[in-house]
Design a protein around this motif. Structure first.
Motif, PDB file in Angstrom:
ATOM      1  N   MET A 273      11.946 -52.639 -23.130  1.00 30.61           N
ATOM      2  CA  MET A 273      12.397 -53.801 -24.005  1.00 30.61           C
ATOM      3  C   MET A 273      13.436 -54.407 -23.024  1.00 30.61           C
ATOM      4  O   MET A 273      14.430 -53.848 -23.098  1.00 30.61           O
ATOM      5  CB  MET A 273      12.796 -53.280 -25.514  1.00 30.61           C
TER       6      MET A 273
ATOM      7  N   ASP B 167      12.260 -64.612 -17.245  1.00 30.12           N
ATOM      8  CA  ASP B 167      10.790 -64.446 -17.177  1.00 30.12           C
ATOM      9  C   ASP B 167      10.340 -63.990 -15.712  1.00 30.12           C
ATOM     10  O   ASP B 167       9.483 -65.026 -15.086  1.00 30.12           O
ATOM     11  CB  ASP B 167       9.944 -65.695 -17.814  1.00 30.12           C
TER      12      ASP B 167
ATOM     13  N   ASP C  21       9.879 -47.548 -15.757  1.00 27.35           N
ATOM     14  CA  ASP C  21       9.268 -46.856 -16.897  1.00 27.35           C
ATOM     15  C   ASP C  21       9.840 -45.785 -17.128  1.00 27.35           C
ATOM     16  O   ASP C  21       9.741 -44.885 -18.187  1.00 27.35           O
ATOM     17  CB  ASP C  21       7.782 -46.389 -16.612  1.00 27.35           C
TER      18      ASP C  21
ATOM     19  N   GLN D 246       7.262 -54.098 -11.432  1.00 28.52           N
ATOM     20  CA  GLN D 246       6.618 -54.328 -12.823  1.00 28.52           C
ATOM     21  C   GLN D 246       7.215 -53.679 -13.823  1.00 28.52           C
ATOM     22  O   GLN D 246       7.716 -52.672 -13.542  1.00 28.52           O
ATOM     23  CB  GLN D 246       4.904 -54.018 -12.687  1.00 28.52           C
ATOM     24  N   LEU D 247       6.937 -54.290 -14.935  1.00 29.40           N
ATOM     25  CA  LEU D 247       7.530 -53.367 -16.160  1.00 29.40           C
ATOM     26  C   LEU D 247       6.477 -52.575 -17.085  1.00 29.40           C
ATOM     27  O   LEU D 247       5.438 -53.047 -17.142  1.00 29.40           O
ATOM     28  CB  LEU D 247       8.121 -54.502 -17.165  1.00 29.40           C
ATOM     29  N   ASP D 248       6.890 -51.273 -17.342  1.00 33.74           N
ATOM     30  CA  ASP D 248       5.897 -50.657 -18.327  1.00 33.74           C
ATOM     31  C   ASP D 248       6.096 -51.393 -19.712  1.00 33.74           C
ATOM     32  O   ASP D 248       7.106 -51.940 -20.077  1.00 33.74           O
ATOM     33  CB  ASP D 248       6.510 -49.227 -18.311  1.00 33.74           C
ATOM     34  N   PRO D 249       4.921 -51.324 -20.365  1.00 33.89           N
ATOM     35  CA  PRO D 249       4.888 -52.241 -21.688  1.00 33.89           C
ATOM     36  C   PRO D 249       5.913 -51.679 -22.461  1.00 33.89           C
ATOM     37  O   PRO D 249       6.203 -52.387 -23.586  1.00 33.89           O
ATOM     38  CB  PRO D 249       3.273 -51.904 -22.099  1.00 33.89           C
ATOM     39  N   LYS D 250       6.178 -50.389 -22.476  1.00 35.05           N
ATOM     40  CA  LYS D 250       7.223 -49.779 -23.482  1.00 35.05           C
ATOM     41  C   LYS D 250       8.609 -50.434 -23.015  1.00 35.05           C
ATOM     42  O   LYS D 250       9.653 -50.294 -24.456  1.00 35.05           O
ATOM     43  CB  LYS D 250       7.263 -48.507 -23.484  1.00 35.05           C
TER      44      LYS D 250
END
Length: 414
Positions: free
Chosen positions: A316, A346, A411, A310-314
């Motif tokens: 890019m 995606d 992250d 999974q990707l951390d929201p921060k």
């Protein structure tokens, strides 16, 4: 062309001089010169006779003078006789004519006058060819017209070597007629003149790719990556980028790149259908490739570990790149025990499996470790080495035979 004909005229003139000068130098003394010599001789002899008479050396002065005069008359008579020698003019004029005819004849027989005439005609037709080739006026150009246009274009570029657009046009035509070396040379010149234009970078990358040289292929990939980074909707760049993957039999990567093109082709049904056909072809090839590979036995694969990334929201994501998922020993060498590489898109959250089937070396496997960790790293290129600015995530230590899903959150920025 004026310079060419001027040079021909000069050479012909020099040849005529080489013929004329020896004849002129061979000219004999004139009749006037001979008469002057006779006069000087006669006067000198008369003075000698007078001196001899005064000294009493001769007894009959008049007979000696008569004999001298008779000899002079005989010499004049011989000079007045018809000469069999041909005059210089009668030799010179026909000789020059023959020389000129020989030179012209040799040029017509062995020279390149036909090629020169053809080139002159091509240059005269160049404006009309430009309208047909560039503006698309009239019927489709024939192969001869394309060759003539390229000849005229190369002539123009010899006079204007800083015309980047002209070199680009020549390179594209060379690609169309499958002249790989000319295409590479012309597009390299265009890129040298203006490296900022994507319409130059992309065909230059295509020419580099078609050369088949490993260094050129790597340069082509860098050019395409740079172009797509600046212009994510550049269809030509994506098309060549997908073909590059297909050429390497990386069907999954080719499919991923073609799929990037689909949203950009909604207004072009014909080309959309072609890309969809390419995706179908790659999927068929991928299926055949998998079918040809003998399935490994469960004992050979070992235990399969499910990994969730999974990707951390921060984080890019770059516009294009790859994600590497690999297992490492907790305390030991950094060499991956098992690894996978997937193109970005995606795809997050991402779920996949790791097993001995993904081992980098047959003697260095997951099943041999009592404990390991799983990492996931995002890279803008296919290089798995760590680079500054890349994002990475690492799991908690995993015990051998773990059945729960291994979670990795990207992250950390390197």
């Amino acid at each position: 062309m004026i310079v060419f004909w001027s040079a021909c005229a000069l050479l012909l003139f020099l040849a005529c001089l080489a013929f004329i000068v020896p004849i002129i130098r061979d000219k004999k003394p004139s009749q006037v010169d001979r008469d002057e010599l006779n006069k000087v001789f006669y006067q000198g002899r008369m003075q000698e006779i007078e001196q001899d008479d005064e000294q009493g050396i001769i007894s009959d002065k008049q007979s000696v003078i008569t004999e001298l005069q008779r000899g002079l008359v005989d010499d004049v008579t011989e000079q007045s006789a018809p000469q069999s020698r041909v005059s210089n003019a009668s030799t010179l004029v026909p000789g020059v004519i023959v020389l000129v005819l020989l030179c012209v004849g040799f040029y017509l027989q062995f020279g390149s006058h036909k090629q020169v005439s053809h080139w002159q005609q091509v240059m005269a037709d160049f404006p009309a060819l430009q309208q047909k080739m560039i503006m698309g006026q009239g019927a489709a150009p024939t192969e001869i017209e394309v060759d003539n246009f390229m000849l005229a274009l190369r002539t123009q570029l010899s006079e204007k070597p800083d015309d980047a657009t002209g070199w680009l046009m020549l390179g594209r035509l060379a690609i169309a007629v499958r002249d790989g070396q000319l295409a590479l040379d012309a597009l390299a010149k265009a890129y040298e003149l203006d490296a900022t234009r994507s319409d130059i970078r992309v065909p230059y990358a295509q020419a580099l790719l078609q050369s088949g040289e490993p260094l050129n292929i790597k340069t082509a990939e860098n050019l395409l990556v740079a172009t797509i980074g600046l212009e994510p909707n550049n269809l030509q760049a994506w098309s060549i980028y997908a073909f590059m993957a297909l050429q390497n039999d990386d069907f999954e990567l080719a499919i991923a790149r073609w799929q990037k093109m689909l949203p950009l082709l909604q207004d072009d049904p014909e080309r959309l259908q072609m890309v969809q056909g390419s995706i179908t072809y790659a999927q068929q090839q991928l299926g055949e490739k998998v079918a040809e590979q003998a399935p490994q036995k469960a004992a050979d694969i070992g235990h399969e570990y499910t990994v969730s990334v999974q990707l951390d929201p921060k984080v890019m994501l770059p516009t294009q790149g790859y994600v590497f998922i690999f297992a490492q020993m907790v305390n030991g060498p950094a060499m991956p025990l098992a690894a996978k590489k997937l193109p970005l898109g995606d795809i997050f959250p991402l779920t996949l499996t790791l097993s001995d089937a993904d081992a980098m070396q047959a003697s260095f496997k997951l099943s041999q470790q009592a404990e390991f960790k799983v990492k996931a790293r995002i890279s803008i290129d296919e290089n798995a080495s760590v680079a500054a600015g890349e994002w990475e995530g690492v799991s908690q230590p995993v015990q051998s035979g773990e059945t729960d899903t291994i979670k990795v959150i990207i992250d950390q920025q390197m």
